[in-house]
Write a protein that holds these residues in place. Structure first.
Motif, PDB file in Angstrom:
ATOM      1  N   LEU A  21       0.868  -1.158  -0.199  1.00 19.18           N
ATOM      2  CA  LEU A  21       0.022   0.160   0.041  1.00 19.18           C
ATOM      3  C   LEU A  21       0.807   1.300   0.011  1.00 19.18           C
ATOM      4  O   LEU A  21       0.477   2.337  -0.858  1.00 19.18           O
ATOM      5  CB  LEU A  21      -0.913  -0.024   1.293  1.00 19.18           C
ATOM      6  N   PHE A  22       2.009   1.259   0.515  1.00 16.09           N
ATOM      7  CA  PHE A  22       2.825   2.336   0.747  1.00 16.09           C
ATOM      8  C   PHE A  22       3.434   2.439  -0.781  1.00 16.09           C
ATOM      9  O   PHE A  22       3.662   3.713  -1.043  1.00 16.09           O
ATOM     10  CB  PHE A  22       3.896   2.325   1.880  1.00 16.09           C
ATOM     11  N   ALA A  23       3.652   1.378  -1.384  1.00 11.97           N
ATOM     12  CA  ALA A  23       4.247   1.612  -2.669  1.00 11.97           C
ATOM     13  C   ALA A  23       3.322   2.090  -3.728  1.00 11.97           C
ATOM     14  O   ALA A  23       3.640   2.843  -4.607  1.00 11.97           O
ATOM     15  CB  ALA A  23       4.927   0.360  -3.250  1.00 11.97           C
ATOM     16  N   LEU A  24       2.028   2.018  -3.465  1.00  6.53           N
ATOM     17  CA  LEU A  24       0.953   2.409  -4.332  1.00  6.53           C
ATOM     18  C   LEU A  24       0.342   3.667  -4.039  1.00  6.53           C
ATOM     19  O   LEU A  24      -0.539   3.866  -4.727  1.00  6.53           O
ATOM     20  CB  LEU A  24       0.113   1.290  -4.292  1.00  6.53           C
ATOM     21  N   ARG A  25       0.721   4.241  -3.038  1.00  3.70           N
ATOM     22  CA  ARG A  25       0.129   5.711  -2.583  1.00  3.70           C
ATOM     23  C   ARG A  25       0.006   6.689  -3.619  1.00  3.70           C
ATOM     24  O   ARG A  25      -0.818   7.322  -3.500  1.00  3.70           O
ATOM     25  CB  ARG A  25       0.831   6.089  -1.525  1.00  3.70           C
ATOM     26  N   HIS A  26       1.067   6.721  -4.621  1.00  4.71           N
ATOM     27  CA  HIS A  26       1.036   7.683  -5.771  1.00  4.71           C
ATOM     28  C   HIS A  26       0.429   7.173  -6.843  1.00  4.71           C
ATOM     29  O   HIS A  26      -0.173   8.211  -7.660  1.00  4.71           O
ATOM     30  CB  HIS A  26       2.376   8.184  -5.941  1.00  4.71           C
ATOM     31  N   TYR A  27      -0.009   5.930  -7.133  1.00  4.56           N
ATOM     32  CA  TYR A  27      -0.471   5.403  -8.179  1.00  4.56           C
ATOM     33  C   TYR A  27      -2.082   5.912  -8.383  1.00  4.56           C
ATOM     34  O   TYR A  27      -2.195   6.259  -9.538  1.00  4.56           O
ATOM     35  CB  TYR A  27      -0.391   3.950  -8.161  1.00  4.56           C
TER      36      TYR A  27
END
Length: 285
Positions: free
Chosen positions: A61-67
């Protein structure tokens, strides 16, 4: 919306995109936090999964926060599907880097990403939030493009889809997500309006999905027999009152032990649950 954003449509779109992006991440977190969920990862156990836990999901989720903010911006700008797909592929790579190669959110990157883009596009066109059903149907704007995009034939979901001849996420999206419009969103809306707390409403909706959806994750892990068993268990839970009856958590936890013993995990239903929560939340945002 603040005065500056109201005066400048470009700022307004950025504000809306950021808000939708945060709602998408919050929806995935709500699905993770919900418990008990038969066979699925929760903050308390890993369900039927040996290779992931709640920490794995949080890193994803942290990695996807900007997606989701980026794909909302693309949707608001009426970008072509190629641009949306590029955002999705970059998000998938970011997820895999964050999780050490474990697929936690590939299905959500596609389905929730499309719904976020569609919600942003509806807002741009109408000047306000769209009802959940309208957002689902708005995904059809890109249907011809994503139907023609390359598929990963080696993925477990695609292998199960082809072997069992059931529709996958692309077919659901091309049809405007009828499972969300006709099942998940109405179930969740009714549960919340009936006074169920969030987790109870989410669990009730999840079990309706498990009972009625040909979940590719269940087919991949358990074949047709595993899917049929899981659907029957979910129907029995619902027939007994589901999350509307006292002691439902203990009943669902006990049912989950059978899922774990059979290594079954309704991951496709979990993705749809997060999508349903997002669709309801964006109506009031």
């Amino acid at each position: 919306m603040n005065t500056l954003a109201h005066a400048n449509p470009h700022i307004a779109r950025r504000v809306d995109s950021a808000r939708l992006g945060r709602l998408a991440i919050a929806s995935l977190h709500a699905e993770l936090a919900c418990a008990p969920k038969p066979g699925l990862v929760t903050p308390f156990d890993s369900g039927s999964h040996d290779d992931m836990d709640a920490g794995t999901f949080l890193r994803s989720l942290f990695a996807l926060r900007h997606y989701f903010t980026a794909i909302a911006s693309a949707g608001a700008d009426d970008a072509p599907f190629a641009a949306l797909r590029a955002h999705g592929l970059a998000a998938e790579h970011a997820m895999l880097r964050a999780t050490g190669g474990i697929n936690t959110h590939r299905g959500a990157i596609f389905s929730l990403g499309l719904l976020v883009a569609a919600a942003a596009r509806c807002r741009r066109q109408q000047g306000h939030a769209a009802p959940a059903a309208q957002v689902c149907l708005a995904v059809q704007h890109w249907a011809d493009d994503f139907a023609a995009a390359p598929l990963d034939a080696s993925s477990p979901g695609q292998r199960a889809r082809l072997h069992h001849g059931v529709p996958g996420v692309r077919e659901q999206a091309a049809a405007g997500y009828p499972v969300l419009r006709d099942l998940a969103v109405p179930t969740l809306r009714h549960a919340l309006h009936s006074g169920l707390p969030r987790d109870a409403a989410l669990c009730q909706t999840l079990m309706q999905l498990v009972a009625q959806v040909d979940d590719l994750n269940l087919l991949h892990r358990g074949g047709a027999d595993g899917l049929a068993w899981a659907q029957q268990q979910a129907r029995s839970f619902l027939a007994g009152g589901g999350a509307f009856t006292p002691g439902w958590q203990a009943r669902l936890h006990a049912l989950g032990e059978g899922f774990v013993a059979r290594r079954l995990s309704p991951g496709g239903s979990a993705d749809l649950l997060a999508c349903a929560w997002f669709l309801l939340q964006q109506e009031g945002a």
